[in-house]
Motif scaffolding. Structure first.
Motif, PDB file in Angstrom:
ATOM      1  N   GLY A  74      38.553  34.093  45.059  1.00 32.81           N
ATOM      2  CA  GLY A  74      38.052  35.439  44.775  1.00 32.81           C
ATOM      3  C   GLY A  74      37.640  35.609  43.330  1.00 32.81           C
ATOM      4  N   MET A  75      38.468  35.121  42.411  1.00 31.24           N
ATOM      5  CA  MET A  75      38.130  35.234  40.998  1.00 31.24           C
ATOM      6  C   MET A  75      36.911  34.386  40.661  1.00 31.24           C
ATOM      7  SD  MET A  75      40.450  34.406  37.633  1.00 31.24           S
ATOM      8  CE  MET A  75      39.696  34.350  36.007  1.00 31.24           C
ATOM      9  N   LEU A  76      36.796  33.214  41.310  1.00 32.96           N
ATOM     10  CA  LEU A  76      35.645  32.350  41.060  1.00 32.96           C
ATOM     11  C   LEU A  76      34.348  33.037  41.496  1.00 32.96           C
ATOM     12  CD1 LEU A  76      35.240  29.503  39.902  1.00 32.96           C
ATOM     13  CD2 LEU A  76      35.105  28.668  42.250  1.00 32.96           C
ATOM     14  N   GLU A  77      34.394  33.711  42.640  1.00 32.32           N
ATOM     15  CA  GLU A  77      33.204  34.424  43.116  1.00 32.32           C
ATOM     16  C   GLU A  77      32.854  35.583  42.197  1.00 32.32           C
ATOM     17  OE1 GLU A  77      34.144  35.476  47.118  1.00 32.32           O
ATOM     18  OE2 GLU A  77      33.881  33.431  47.893  1.00 32.32           O
ATOM     19  N   LYS A  78      33.884  36.271  41.669  1.00 34.66           N
ATOM     20  CA  LYS A  78      33.634  37.341  40.694  1.00 34.66           C
ATOM     21  C   LYS A  78      32.989  36.775  39.438  1.00 34.66           C
ATOM     22  CE  LYS A  78      37.097  40.949  41.561  1.00 34.66           C
ATOM     23  NZ  LYS A  78      38.266  41.635  40.954  1.00 34.66           N
ATOM     24  N   ALA A  79      33.505  35.647  38.970  1.00 29.05           N
ATOM     25  CA  ALA A  79      32.964  35.019  37.761  1.00 29.05           C
ATOM     26  C   ALA A  79      31.503  34.628  37.959  1.00 29.05           C
ATOM     27  CB  ALA A  79      33.802  33.798  37.389  1.00 29.05           C
ATOM     28  N   ALA A  80      31.186  34.103  39.160  1.00 26.93           N
ATOM     29  CA  ALA A  80      29.806  33.713  39.443  1.00 26.93           C
ATOM     30  C   ALA A  80      28.871  34.916  39.350  1.00 26.93           C
ATOM     31  CB  ALA A  80      29.713  33.072  40.825  1.00 26.93           C
ATOM     32  N   ALA A  81      29.305  36.066  39.875  1.00 23.01           N
ATOM     33  CA  ALA A  81      28.473  37.268  39.839  1.00 23.01           C
ATOM     34  C   ALA A  81      28.351  37.820  38.429  1.00 23.01           C
ATOM     35  CB  ALA A  81      29.063  38.324  40.774  1.00 23.01           C
ATOM     36  N   ILE A  82      29.474  37.899  37.708  1.00 22.58           N
ATOM     37  CA  ILE A  82      29.480  38.500  36.370  1.00 22.58           C
ATOM     38  C   ILE A  82      28.765  37.622  35.357  1.00 22.58           C
ATOM     39  CG2 ILE A  82      31.010  39.155  34.455  1.00 22.58           C
ATOM     40  CD1 ILE A  82      33.024  40.014  36.675  1.00 22.58           C
ATOM     41  N   TYR A  83      28.949  36.311  35.459  1.00 22.72           N
ATOM     42  CA  TYR A  83      28.320  35.392  34.506  1.00 22.72           C
ATOM     43  C   TYR A  83      26.907  35.003  34.918  1.00 22.72           C
ATOM     44  CZ  TYR A  83      33.174  34.744  32.895  1.00 22.72           C
ATOM     45  OH  TYR A  83      34.450  34.938  32.427  1.00 22.72           O
ATOM     46  N   ARG A  84      26.464  35.517  36.071  1.00 20.59           N
ATOM     47  CA  ARG A  84      25.095  35.263  36.560  1.00 20.59           C
ATOM     48  C   ARG A  84      24.843  33.771  36.746  1.00 20.59           C
ATOM     49  NH1 ARG A  84      21.297  39.664  35.660  1.00 20.59           N
ATOM     50  NH2 ARG A  84      22.435  41.506  34.996  1.00 20.59           N
TER      51      ARG A  84
END
Length: 406
Positions: A57-67
């Motif tokens: 979940g955190m990895l997917e958030k990071a992917a979205a936030i860091y583009r």
């Protein structure tokens, strides 16, 4: 507890840094919470060092936030720097590491959007390659290239001089470029003023493609400077040179950057524009005389004083020392004007609505192309949203009205 994923933690820290986020900002955006054992920032840094496991979940958030695409985080090592094309900027150290990272993120975003649009245009049977892209060489000379650009745009010197003000001139030139098939965007952040990129970091970016050529202009720069940036980036497209450009602060050493400056100067200030300066008769003007002369010419031709100053420098009418002092004065004046405008704004004062601002930044050319692709069922709403940089639910409202000229 969420199952941990196996990644190289260095990729996680690389993604944050190249997205331009400090640990404190990233921890907040990722929704990390401080506890008695560790603060939110400590948790993030522990994950980046491999001391703390990271869940899907955190990895997917990071992917979205860091583009970044999710697959990027599974690479064995951080990838090399994002592709800007050629970096034509010549002022070393002008950008902070954060702004440079945000610029890279912006260019990655623009490349993705351009590629999606390109694919949609290729599916359209009416699309034909643009023959003016990469049709010229530096060896052709600035006057010849400026003349070819003028022929394609169909803008006369009388129309330039007859524009109401610098904003109207930019609107005239932008409309002509979009009519020719070039997409002109005004972007200086990643969607929020928290990610603003200074005009000292970049002034423009050109993506020379024969189906979907893009020009991005930093809208944090002064309005009178935008016409020069647009013409400079169009010169990049005419010679097929993709890359990012810096501010106008003198005659750059880079041959391509210098040439594109000369093309823009030739277009915006034809020989007749310089006659009043030539008639003044001085072999070399001092600072006060040069400031007065450039102000007069800039007002008549709806350009910035920096453009006139650059022409004076190339013609040998002012020294490098005087030109440097003038460019510094113009930059200081713009920063002071911008600060005064911010301070004068009322706390509860609201600006133009979201859709008005978004339409202005995207331009009529891009929105018309997306609208046609949607109507022809070439694009889905999801891809249209990606190209336009909005949520899928905002696409129809954004495209409902044609943008009004500035």
């Amino acid at each position: 507890m969420a199952r941990a994923v196996q990644i190289n933690p260095r990729v996680l820290s690389w993604a944050r840094e190249t997205a331009g986020f400090a640990p404190e900002e990233a921890a907040a955006k990722l929704g990390l919470k401080s506890t008695a054992k560790a603060t939110a920032v400590e948790k993030l840094l522990q994950a980046e060092s491999g001391e703390r496991p990271i869940g899907q979940g955190m990895l997917e958030k990071a992917a979205a936030i860091y583009r970044r695409p999710l697959v990027t985080f599974y690479l064995p090592q951080p990838p090399t720097r994002g592709e800007r094309g050629e970096d034509f900027r010549t002022i070393a150290g002008a950008a902070s590491p954060r702004e440079d990272a945000i610029l890279d993120a912006l260019i990655r975003d623009i490349r993705t959007r351009q590629q999606l649009l390109r694919e949609a245009l290729i599916e359209d049977e009416d699309t034909t390659p643009l023959d003016f892209v990469a049709s010229c060489r530096v060896a052709d000379g600035a006057k010849a290239v400026a003349s070819r650009i003028r022929k394609t745009l169909g803008v006369t010197t009388a129309e330039q001089r007859g524009a109401r003000d610098p904003a109207a001139l930019f609107s005239l030139l932008r409309t002509a470029a979009e009519r020719a098939g070039i997409f002109v965007l005004l972007l200086g952040d990643l969607g929020s003023h928290h990610s603003d990129i200074s005009e000292e970091t970049f002034r423009g970016f050109a993506l020379a493609d024969d189906v979907a050529p893009f020009v991005v202009i930093n809208d944090n720069d002064a309005t009178p400077a935008r016409s020069f940036t647009l013409m400079h980036e169009l010169a990049h497209i005419w010679i097929g040179a993709t890359g990012v450009s810096g501010p106008l602060r003198g005659a750059p050493a880079n041959i391509v950057e210098r040439f594109c400056n000369e093309v823009a100067g030739e277009f915006l200030l034809p020989p007749e524009a310089l006659k009043p300066i030539a008639a003044a008769g001085a072999a070399s003007f001092d600072l006060d005389s040069a400031l007065s002369l450039t102000d007069d010419v800039a007002r008549i031709w709806n350009v910035s004083q920096g453009v006139v100053t650059y022409r004076l420098l190339l013609n040998g009418w002012i020294s490098n020392q005087v030109a440097t002092a003038m460019f510094r004065a113009f930059a200081d004046r713009w920063r002071a004007e911008r600060q005064r405008a911010r301070e004068a704004r009322e706390p509860d004062e609201t600006g133009p609505g979201y859709y008005i601002v978004r339409r202005s930044r995207l331009g009529a050319g891009l929105m018309d192309a997306v609208r046609r692709a949607l109507q022809g069922e070439i694009l889905t709403h999801t891809k249209a949203a990606r190209i336009l940089g909005v949520a899928p639910t905002a696409v129809d409202q954004l495209l409902r009205e044609r943008p009004r000229a500035a």
